[in-house]
Design a protein around this motif. Sequence first.
Motif, short mmCIF file in Angstrom:
data_model
loop_
_atom_site.label_atom_id
_atom_site.label_comp_id
_atom_site.label_asym_id
_atom_site.label_seq_id
_atom_site.Cartn_x
_atom_site.Cartn_y
_atom_site.Cartn_z
N PRO A 24 -16.10 -24.36 29.36
CA PRO A 24 -16.42 -25.27 28.24
C PRO A 24 -16.41 -24.54 26.91
O PRO A 24 -17.43 -24.02 26.45
CB PRO A 24 -17.82 -25.78 28.60
CG PRO A 24 -18.42 -24.67 29.40
CD PRO A 24 -17.29 -24.04 30.17
N GLY A 25 -15.29 -24.50 26.26
CA GLY A 25 -15.18 -23.81 24.97
C GLY A 25 -13.96 -22.92 24.92
O GLY A 25 -13.38 -22.55 25.95
N TYR A 26 -13.55 -22.61 23.69
CA TYR A 26 -12.37 -21.78 23.49
C TYR A 26 -12.61 -20.39 24.07
O TYR A 26 -13.72 -19.87 23.96
CB TYR A 26 -12.07 -21.68 21.99
CG TYR A 26 -10.71 -21.16 21.68
CD1 TYR A 26 -9.60 -21.99 21.69
CD2 TYR A 26 -10.52 -19.81 21.39
CE1 TYR A 26 -8.34 -21.51 21.40
CE2 TYR A 26 -9.26 -19.31 21.10
CZ TYR A 26 -8.18 -20.17 21.12
OH TYR A 26 -6.94 -19.68 20.85
N PRO A 27 -11.62 -19.80 24.75
CA PRO A 27 -10.22 -20.18 24.90
C PRO A 27 -9.92 -21.01 26.14
O PRO A 27 -8.77 -21.00 26.60
CB PRO A 27 -9.52 -18.81 24.97
CG PRO A 27 -10.52 -17.94 25.66
CD PRO A 27 -11.86 -18.42 25.24
N TRP A 28 -10.91 -21.69 26.69
CA TRP A 28 -10.76 -22.65 27.78
C TRP A 28 -10.44 -22.00 29.13
O TRP A 28 -10.36 -22.68 30.14
CB TRP A 28 -9.69 -23.70 27.47
CG TRP A 28 -9.73 -24.22 26.08
CD1 TRP A 28 -8.76 -24.09 25.15
CD2 TRP A 28 -10.79 -24.96 25.46
NE1 TRP A 28 -9.12 -24.68 23.97
CE2 TRP A 28 -10.38 -25.23 24.13
CE3 TRP A 28 -12.05 -25.40 25.88
CZ2 TRP A 28 -11.17 -25.93 23.24
CZ3 TRP A 28 -12.84 -26.11 24.97
CH2 TRP A 28 -12.40 -26.36 23.68
N GLU A 29 -10.26 -20.73 29.20
CA GLU A 29 -10.05 -19.99 30.44
C GLU A 29 -10.78 -18.67 30.36
O GLU A 29 -11.01 -18.15 29.27
CB GLU A 29 -8.55 -19.78 30.72
CG GLU A 29 -7.81 -19.08 29.61
CD GLU A 29 -6.31 -18.99 29.88
OE1 GLU A 29 -5.88 -19.42 30.97
OE2 GLU A 29 -5.57 -18.49 29.01
N ARG A 30 -11.17 -18.15 31.53
CA ARG A 30 -11.98 -16.94 31.54
C ARG A 30 -11.16 -15.77 32.07
O ARG A 30 -10.56 -15.84 33.14
CB ARG A 30 -13.22 -17.13 32.42
CG ARG A 30 -14.18 -15.94 32.34
CD ARG A 30 -15.44 -16.21 33.14
NE ARG A 30 -16.15 -17.38 32.65
CZ ARG A 30 -16.95 -17.36 31.59
NH1 ARG A 30 -17.12 -16.24 30.90
NH2 ARG A 30 -17.57 -18.46 31.21
N TYR A 31 -11.10 -14.71 31.26
CA TYR A 31 -10.45 -13.48 31.68
C TYR A 31 -11.46 -12.63 32.47
O TYR A 31 -12.67 -12.77 32.30
CB TYR A 31 -9.94 -12.71 30.46
CG TYR A 31 -8.82 -13.43 29.75
CD1 TYR A 31 -7.50 -13.10 29.97
CD2 TYR A 31 -9.10 -14.48 28.87
CE1 TYR A 31 -6.47 -13.78 29.33
CE2 TYR A 31 -8.08 -15.17 28.23
CZ TYR A 31 -6.77 -14.81 28.46
OH TYR A 31 -5.76 -15.49 27.84
N CYS A 32 -10.97 -11.77 33.32
CA CYS A 32 -11.87 -11.07 34.25
C CYS A 32 -11.33 -9.67 34.53
O CYS A 32 -10.23 -9.30 34.08
CB CYS A 32 -12.00 -11.85 35.56
SG CYS A 32 -10.42 -12.22 36.36
N LYS A 33 -12.10 -8.93 35.32
CA LYS A 33 -11.73 -7.56 35.68
C LYS A 33 -11.85 -7.39 37.19
O LYS A 33 -12.77 -7.92 37.82
CB LYS A 33 -12.63 -6.54 34.98
CG LYS A 33 -12.24 -5.08 35.23
CD LYS A 33 -13.09 -4.15 34.40
CE LYS A 33 -12.74 -2.69 34.67
NZ LYS A 33 -11.33 -2.40 34.32
#
Length: 443
Positions: free
Chosen positions: A250-259
């Motif tokens: 919910p919120g920009y950038p609308w996708e979650r980057y991960c490690k």
Amino acid sequence: YCKVSVPYLFGGLTRQSPIRLKCLEIQNSGKWASFFLIVTVSNIIYIGLAPELAAAAEAQGFAQTEGSIGAGEYFDFFCVFVLFCEIMTGVLAYGLYQSPNSYIKQSGYNVLDVIVLLVTVTEFVAAAYGTRGLTMRPFRLLRILRAVTRVSMFGGVKAIITTLSRGSGQLLTVFAMLLFFMAAFAIAGMAIFGLSFRRRCVVLERKIPACTSDSETGWSATCDFASDARGESAGWSTVYNTAGSSVVIPGYPWERYCKQYFLGDSKLPRWERTHIRTPEMDAAYPYDPVQGIYHSCQMGDFEAGGNDAVWQTCLEIGNPSNGFSHFDHIGGAILSIFQGAAPDGYYDIIYRSLMSEPDTPSAMIWILYFLLSCICTFLLLGLFVAVVTGTFAQVREAEGQSAFVAKIVDEDSVSGVSDSEWIRAGKPSRELEAPPPTAAGPG
């Protein structure tokens, strides 16, 4: 002027050649200059209106068939032919580049005309071989600069062009400094964020209430909100979601980057370092039993409920921005640094950097991009403005008047001798002729 122009074309043209004298007459004729100017402006207007004219013709049912040539294309060919004739008369009259007063060395506009002609011929040859996607027509719009500078009310344009020309060396130095700093920041980014932007959090396969999302069945009606709204806990229908879909936040950038975290010897390939578990890592990060890796997705849910509360994993699905935004190699890194230096694009890079490398101190990432903005945006932009304004002041001082006032001097009207008479008399270029000695007064 050179004694023989175009020496490699039919043995060259001497100063007494009628062809050369006629070309010189055309070059110095006001009527021919007006004709070339009208054709140039007309061609530029056609290039600007060509898409709208084609759309209007297609809307009225006059769309031309594949391989046919419309009236506008014939006019475009005519304008290119006139440009060729204008350049050839100048080359035959003054020579291409042999003498200091040759056609190429007379004016930067002549160089621009030759480049435009070569680019246009390249476009025509490419179109003849079926490469319709290559268009260089917008490049021809630069020829409007010659037409504009001939109008007195646009004399300031000529001053601006002169300023950019004289300051080109210093501007290249500023540009080289920009490339140097961008390359330095790109190398630093490659060391920190290499292969990081391609990872995202995706969902694992699990049961969800049928009314949670209709995307699994093409947004068709899959449930009854009156009876299936609460899902399996109330004994109502459930469905399995599609594994591997990107998590929407919910919120920009609308996708979650991960490690992703791999254990074992770092010199080994990644596939040989999977399915290695330790109690310390089990307590610190969620574990994906399918890939056999630890990851940073759903860290809040993991800390609250352990690995059983995690239904996401970290997967490499490709770099964002159609694969252009990344720090995997120097080319993509410089593009990302350039985006980070842009005032309206830095937030994308910062979001991805902060989320894709959670173990890197966020203060270090913010300092990196703060220095990037200060050096590559404000400092070098200030240097660019300083070079332009300083050179402009020199141009204004050299002219002894406001640089925005046009000043046109007709040398033929001053001397009373035309260029054709000068060449016919066998004299050298009047620019190269030494001034007559002045008579010494009585001592």
